[in-house]
Design an enzyme around this catalytic site. Structure first.
Site, PDB file in Angstrom:
ATOM      1  N   ARG A   1       0.827  -1.212   0.000  1.00 10.95           N
ATOM      2  CA  ARG A   1       0.000   0.000   0.000  1.00 10.95           C
ATOM      3  C   ARG A   1       0.856   1.254   0.000  1.00 10.95           C
ATOM      4  O   ARG A   1       1.898   1.309   0.642  1.00 10.95           O
ATOM      5  CB  ARG A   1      -0.898   0.030   1.252  1.00 10.95           C
ATOM      6  CG  ARG A   1      -1.829   1.247   1.304  1.00 10.95           C
ATOM      7  CD  ARG A   1      -2.490   1.395   2.662  1.00 10.95           C
ATOM      8  NE  ARG A   1      -1.527   1.729   3.712  1.00 10.95           N
ATOM      9  CZ  ARG A   1      -0.997   2.955   3.889  1.00 10.95           C
ATOM     10  NH1 ARG A   1      -1.323   3.948   3.083  1.00 10.95           N
ATOM     11  NH2 ARG A   1      -0.138   3.172   4.867  1.00 10.95           N
ATOM     12  N   ALA A   2       0.394   2.243  -0.752  1.00  9.69           N
ATOM     13  CA  ALA A   2       0.953   3.590  -0.671  1.00  9.69           C
ATOM     14  C   ALA A   2      -0.214   4.553  -0.538  1.00  9.69           C
ATOM     15  O   ALA A   2      -1.338   4.256  -0.962  1.00  9.69           O
ATOM     16  CB  ALA A   2       1.792   3.918  -1.902  1.00  9.69           C
ATOM     17  N   SER A   3       0.053   5.707   0.047  1.00 11.50           N
ATOM     18  CA  SER A   3      -1.039   6.620   0.375  1.00 11.50           C
ATOM     19  C   SER A   3      -1.560   7.412  -0.815  1.00 11.50           C
ATOM     20  O   SER A   3      -2.749   7.722  -0.901  1.00 11.50           O
ATOM     21  CB  SER A   3      -0.594   7.597   1.468  1.00 11.50           C
ATOM     22  OG  SER A   3      -0.260   6.896   2.644  1.00 11.50           O
ATOM     23  N   THR A   4      -0.679   7.775  -1.757  1.00 13.50           N
ATOM     24  CA  THR A   4      -1.080   8.651  -2.856  1.00 13.50           C
ATOM     25  C   THR A   4      -0.709   8.054  -4.203  1.00 13.50           C
ATOM     26  O   THR A   4       0.095   7.131  -4.297  1.00 13.50           O
ATOM     27  CB  THR A   4      -0.404  10.027  -2.737  1.00 13.50           C
ATOM     28  OG1 THR A   4       1.010   9.881  -2.975  1.00 13.50           O
ATOM     29  CG2 THR A   4      -0.620  10.640  -1.355  1.00 13.50           C
TER      30      THR A   4
ATOM     31  N   GLN B   1       3.010   7.932  -5.156  1.00 17.69           N
ATOM     32  CA  GLN B   1       3.902   6.980  -4.497  1.00 17.69           C
ATOM     33  C   GLN B   1       3.786   5.602  -5.139  1.00 17.69           C
ATOM     34  O   GLN B   1       2.715   5.230  -5.641  1.00 17.69           O
ATOM     35  CB  GLN B   1       3.559   6.895  -3.006  1.00 17.69           C
ATOM     36  CG  GLN B   1       3.794   8.204  -2.264  1.00 17.69           C
ATOM     37  CD  GLN B   1       3.285   8.151  -0.839  1.00 17.69           C
ATOM     38  OE1 GLN B   1       2.317   7.478  -0.539  1.00 17.69           O
ATOM     39  NE2 GLN B   1       3.949   8.875   0.050  1.00 17.69           N
TER      40      GLN B   1
END
Length: 203
Positions: free
Chosen positions: A8-11, A14
């Protein structure tokens, strides 16, 4: 022993797949078989994450949820973390994180006593690291808000520049009848971004 890797990445900016090689190397060293990999660009502060819950739906009792760091799984509030913990416990899914050595024993065969002991220790450590991840998230949000407020007061804040070309492409795909999941796959945009563009098109 089966593992399900969660990345997972937030944005959108990324790279959510950055740690894939590390997870695969960890699994290979311990004889784990990665049954599937789930990738998404969503905030860890949100409980509603489609790929995470697809993983939980696919998982079978005894499967391992393999992550790089605990904050990839949770930056949740205490109440939301307890809901997620409840799902993990109900489905008998074990969390193994590369940054949590106490969890590594869950990826190895053990007798009942040893397994229960390390499971209890790991549960406690997960709670601690989840709380630390949430505090880190809140601290960063507060600093960002303070920085933005100062920049606005000084007339320097302009906000994030919109990716007009990408968003126009998303609008065209929506017009063509493509599903949100298909659009996310093609553009790498988050579900929130697709929802925002879809809302703009609504009468």
């Amino acid at each position: 022993m089966l593992a399900r890797a969660y990345l997972r990445a937030s944005t959108d900016e990324q790279d959510a797949t950055r740690a894939r090689a590390q997870l695969e190397a960890f699994a290979e060293e311990r004889g784990l078989i990665i049954a599937s990999t789930y990738v998404e660009n969503e905030s860890g502060a949100k409980l509603a994450r489609p790929e995470l819950f697809r993983l939980l739906s696919d998982a079978r009792p005894g499967d391992i949820l393999l992550i790089e760091q605990v904050d990839r799984l949770s930056r949740l509030t205490a109440s939301d973390w307890q809901k997620l913990r409840g799902e993990l416990d109900a489905r008998q899914v074990r969390v193994v994180a590369l940054d949590l050595p106490t969890s590594w024993m869950l990826a190895a065969p053990s007798d009942d006593f040893t397994g229960r002991m390390f499971s209890a220790i790991n549960s406690m450590m997960l709670d601690v690291l989840a709380a630390v991840a949430r505090k880190d998230y809140e601290d960063r949000r507060r600093r960002q808000a303070q920085g933005q407020a100062k920049a606005k007061a000084e007339g320097r804040y302009r906000g994030r520049t919109e990716d007009v070309k990408r968003n126009a492409g998303i609008a065209s795909m929506l017009q063509a009848g493509m599903s949100w999941s298909q659009i996310q796959s093609v553009t790498g945009a988050s579900r929130a971004t697709v929802a925002k563009i879809a809302k703009r098109r609504s009468p």
